[in-house]
Design a protein around this motif. Structure first.
Motif, PDB file in Angstrom:
ATOM      1  N   PHE A  80     -47.290  -1.632 -17.740  1.00 52.42           N
ATOM      2  CA  PHE A  80     -46.896  -2.931 -17.203  1.00 52.42           C
ATOM      3  C   PHE A  80     -48.009  -3.939 -17.464  1.00 52.42           C
ATOM      4  O   PHE A  80     -49.150  -3.582 -17.789  1.00 52.42           O
ATOM      5  CB  PHE A  80     -46.589  -2.850 -15.706  1.00 52.42           C
ATOM      6  N   SER A  81     -47.666  -5.192 -17.331  1.00 53.31           N
ATOM      7  CA  SER A  81     -48.652  -6.263 -17.481  1.00 53.31           C
ATOM      8  C   SER A  81     -48.436  -7.294 -16.385  1.00 53.31           C
ATOM      9  O   SER A  81     -47.327  -7.439 -15.854  1.00 53.31           O
ATOM     10  CB  SER A  81     -48.545  -6.920 -18.865  1.00 53.31           C
ATOM     11  N   ILE A  82     -49.506  -7.998 -16.047  1.00 56.57           N
ATOM     12  CA  ILE A  82     -49.470  -9.060 -15.050  1.00 56.57           C
ATOM     13  C   ILE A  82     -50.173 -10.269 -15.637  1.00 56.57           C
ATOM     14  O   ILE A  82     -51.242 -10.154 -16.247  1.00 56.57           O
ATOM     15  CB  ILE A  82     -50.206  -8.654 -13.758  1.00 56.57           C
ATOM     16  N   THR A  83     -49.585 -11.430 -15.469  1.00 57.31           N
ATOM     17  CA  THR A  83     -50.233 -12.684 -15.852  1.00 57.31           C
ATOM     18  C   THR A  83     -50.104 -13.653 -14.682  1.00 57.31           C
ATOM     19  O   THR A  83     -48.997 -13.950 -14.234  1.00 57.31           O
ATOM     20  CB  THR A  83     -49.594 -13.306 -17.100  1.00 57.31           C
ATOM     21  N   LYS A  84     -51.245 -14.119 -14.179  1.00 54.92           N
ATOM     22  CA  LYS A  84     -51.227 -15.066 -13.058  1.00 54.92           C
ATOM     23  C   LYS A  84     -52.483 -15.897 -13.095  1.00 54.92           C
ATOM     24  O   LYS A  84     -53.545 -15.434 -13.497  1.00 54.92           O
ATOM     25  CB  LYS A  84     -51.124 -14.317 -11.727  1.00 54.92           C
ATOM     26  N   GLY A  85     -52.352 -17.133 -12.678  1.00 54.52           N
ATOM     27  CA  GLY A  85     -53.488 -18.028 -12.680  1.00 54.52           C
ATOM     28  C   GLY A  85     -54.488 -17.740 -11.574  1.00 54.52           C
ATOM     29  O   GLY A  85     -54.133 -17.226 -10.515  1.00 54.52           O
ATOM     30  N   GLN A  86     -55.738 -18.065 -11.861  1.00 50.62           N
ATOM     31  CA  GLN A  86     -56.796 -18.090 -10.848  1.00 50.62           C
ATOM     32  C   GLN A  86     -57.503 -19.420 -11.049  1.00 50.62           C
ATOM     33  O   GLN A  86     -58.381 -19.557 -11.881  1.00 50.62           O
ATOM     34  CB  GLN A  86     -57.774 -16.927 -11.018  1.00 50.62           C
ATOM     35  N   GLY A  87     -57.048 -20.433 -10.308  1.00 55.25           N
ATOM     36  CA  GLY A  87     -57.504 -21.785 -10.587  1.00 55.25           C
ATOM     37  C   GLY A  87     -56.998 -22.208 -11.961  1.00 55.25           C
ATOM     38  O   GLY A  87     -55.826 -22.045 -12.290  1.00 55.25           O
ATOM     39  N   SER A  88     -57.902 -22.691 -12.809  1.00 54.86           N
ATOM     40  CA  SER A  88     -57.503 -23.096 -14.168  1.00 54.86           C
ATOM     41  C   SER A  88     -57.630 -21.956 -15.162  1.00 54.86           C
ATOM     42  O   SER A  88     -57.285 -22.117 -16.331  1.00 54.86           O
ATOM     43  CB  SER A  88     -58.360 -24.284 -14.629  1.00 54.86           C
ATOM     44  N   ALA A  89     -58.148 -20.795 -14.735  1.00 60.43           N
ATOM     45  CA  ALA A  89     -58.177 -19.612 -15.590  1.00 60.43           C
ATOM     46  C   ALA A  89     -56.830 -18.894 -15.513  1.00 60.43           C
ATOM     47  O   ALA A  89     -56.031 -19.128 -14.607  1.00 60.43           O
ATOM     48  CB  ALA A  89     -59.301 -18.673 -15.159  1.00 60.43           C
ATOM     49  N   GLU A  90     -56.579 -18.022 -16.484  1.00 60.03           N
ATOM     50  CA  GLU A  90     -55.333 -17.256 -16.518  1.00 60.03           C
ATOM     51  C   GLU A  90     -55.699 -15.780 -16.670  1.00 60.03           C
ATOM     52  O   GLU A  90     -56.300 -15.377 -17.661  1.00 60.03           O
ATOM     53  CB  GLU A  90     -54.463 -17.717 -17.690  1.00 60.03           C
ATOM     54  N   ILE A  91     -55.344 -14.972 -15.675  1.00 61.66           N
ATOM     55  CA  ILE A  91     -55.746 -13.561 -15.650  1.00 61.66           C
ATOM     56  C   ILE A  91     -54.624 -12.709 -16.231  1.00 61.66           C
ATOM     57  O   ILE A  91     -53.479 -12.776 -15.774  1.00 61.66           O
ATOM     58  CB  ILE A  91     -56.058 -13.096 -14.209  1.00 61.66           C
ATOM     59  N   HIS A  92     -54.967 -11.907 -17.267  1.00 66.58           N
ATOM     60  CA  HIS A  92     -54.016 -10.993 -17.901  1.00 66.58           C
ATOM     61  C   HIS A  92     -54.465  -9.556 -17.622  1.00 66.58           C
ATOM     62  O   HIS A  92     -55.577  -9.174 -18.010  1.00 66.58           O
ATOM     63  CB  HIS A  92     -53.968 -11.203 -19.423  1.00 66.58           C
ATOM     64  N   VAL A  93     -53.617  -8.790 -16.958  1.00 69.98           N
ATOM     65  CA  VAL A  93     -53.902  -7.378 -16.689  1.00 69.98           C
ATOM     66  C   VAL A  93     -52.853  -6.542 -17.394  1.00 69.98           C
ATOM     67  O   VAL A  93     -51.655  -6.855 -17.325  1.00 69.98           O
ATOM     68  CB  VAL A  93     -53.877  -7.085 -15.169  1.00 69.98           C
ATOM     69  N   GLU A  94     -53.291  -5.496 -18.087  1.00 74.94           N
ATOM     70  CA  GLU A  94     -52.344  -4.638 -18.794  1.00 74.94           C
ATOM     71  C   GLU A  94     -52.719  -3.172 -18.607  1.00 74.94           C
ATOM     72  O   GLU A  94     -53.896  -2.804 -18.661  1.00 74.94           O
ATOM     73  CB  GLU A  94     -52.331  -4.972 -20.291  1.00 74.94           C
ATOM     74  N   LEU A  95     -51.682  -2.351 -18.375  1.00 71.63           N
ATOM     75  CA  LEU A  95     -51.865  -0.905 -18.267  1.00 71.63           C
ATOM     76  C   LEU A  95     -50.901  -0.215 -19.215  1.00 71.63           C
ATOM     77  O   LEU A  95     -49.696  -0.479 -19.177  1.00 71.63           O
ATOM     78  CB  LEU A  95     -51.599  -0.440 -16.825  1.00 71.63           C
TER      79      LEU A  95
END
Length: 389
Positions: A62-77
């Motif tokens: 799975f993957s997750i994409t969500k903002g943290q302020g103006s950054a964009e966090i991409h998590v992938e497993l």
């Protein structure tokens, strides 16, 4: 001015503010010990923000994409690997590249300990990757928090100092009409209280309490979950400096007074530029549990006992007020603990120290005893009866 405690009103609720659920941490640790690495990772993410996987099928990759302020966090497993990537800045023709890249190299050595910042084409990325078998919950938590904290902190600084550009516009939501007036009313009350109490302490020549009212005022504002941008960065800097025992005490007071004077002179419009709801992948505060909060309370015990034995209700009340606020500043606490602090700070607002002290002490001893229900216990009741009659 009457000698009563400063006013406190709990902040309004932030939108999409990550909430800790400690039970997920225990599940993550148990799963990792059982070598169920996928479950350990999933429960660690659920601990940090239960909303992130709410609509995800986690039976495979799975993957997750969500903002943290103006950054964009991409998590992938996937079957073998866990990775985190976060684009946060673009380098443009206007960017002072030499100064920026020198600073990036410095940051990669310290304070970063796991992730690194890489340049790809014209974009700066935080990156980290590891085998799923190494996804120990503490390590996963540390790398995600590290990336979220520094991506969110450095973007504003690097844009301002080195003329970099944001990777994307932050997904923010302005406060609604009623929220604006409520928040501005709270900030105005904090600043008015500061001016009144600072003048009172100056008149009484109680110079040490200038530190207390400065810290209480700063923490009240920075603990509002919708304070962002350069305002939050500046307040965090001053929180660090005010609690830094390596800096001369009077110098800290002088610098704090200077900051508070500047805040008191700011207009509503200037404040509101940095006050809005924003996306958050995780909380930027440290993880908490009953034991962690109990240990934090333990550090205060000698000072609390001294004030109690001396009958110094005034010092005790200010000491517990700012330490409760500091606990909220440092830790992403569960709602139960947050509300316990909010409740007691609201209950003692405007009270004389001798009436406020037993209320603050009761909450303190509940944290110290690990009483998660925050109910009075026999030990604390007996102590209150003995001390306050």
């Amino acid at each position: 001015m009457k000698n009563v405690l400063p006013k406190f009103e709990r902040p309004i609720q932030g939108i999409d503010e990550p909430r800790t659920e400690v039970s997920h941490w225990d599940k993550a640790m148990d799963a990792y010990d059982a070598k169920d690495f996928r479950k350990a990772l999933i429960e660690t993410i659920n601990y940090m923000n239960p909303e992130l996987l709410g609509n995800k099928d986690t039976s495979n990759g799975f993957s997750i994409t969500k903002g943290q302020g103006s950054a964009e966090i991409h998590v992938e497993l996937n079957e073998t690997t866990f990775s985190v990537k976060a684009p946060f800045l673009r380098v443009t023709e206007a960017t002072n590249k030499v100064a920026l890249f020198r600073k990036i190299a410095e940051v990669n050595f310290n304070p970063l300990t796991l992730s690194q910042i890489h340049l790809k084409d014209d974009t700066l990325w935080f990156e980290y990757e590891m085998p799923i078998a190494l996804c120990q919950p503490y390590k996963v938590y540390d790398v995600l928090r590290e990336i979220c904290v520094y991506a969110d902190d450095y973007d504003d600084e690097f844009v301002e100092k080195y003329k970099a550009d944001f990777y994307k516009e932050a997904n923010v939501q302005p406060l609604a009409g009623e929220e604006i007036e409520k928040v501005w009313g709270q900030i105005s009350d904090i600043l008015t209280d500061y001016q009144n109490y600072s003048a009172f302490f100056k008149e009484k020549r109680w110079d040490a309490f200038q530190w207390d009212i400065i810290v209480i005022s700063i923490l009240k504002i920075v603990n509002m979950p919708y304070v962002h941008g350069t305002l939050r960065t500046k307040l965090q800097e001053y929180v660090y400096n005010m609690f830094n025992g390596q800096i001369d005490f009077q110098h800290r007071i002088d610098k704090g007074i200077n900051l508070m004077q500047k805040l008191c002179a700011k207009s509503k419009e200037d404040f509101m530029k940095d006050i809005y709801h924003a996306d958050a992948f995780i909380s930027l505060k440290w993880r908490s549990s009953v034991q962690i909060l109990q240990d934090d309370a333990k550090k205060l015990e000698n000072t609390v006992t001294k004030y109690v034995n001396d009958g110094d209700n005034f010092s005790l009340c200010y000491f517990l007020q700012y330490n409760f606020q500091y606990m909220l500043y440092n830790f992403n606490v569960e709602e139960l603990h947050k509300n316990a602090i909010y409740d007691v700070l609201e209950n003692v607002s405007g009270l004389e120290p001798q009436k406020a002290a037993p209320k603050l002490l009761e909450t303190y001893y509940n944290f110290l005893n690990g009483n998660t229900k925050m109910a009075s216990n026999k030990g604390s009741k007996g102590l209150f009866a003995k001390l306050f009659g």
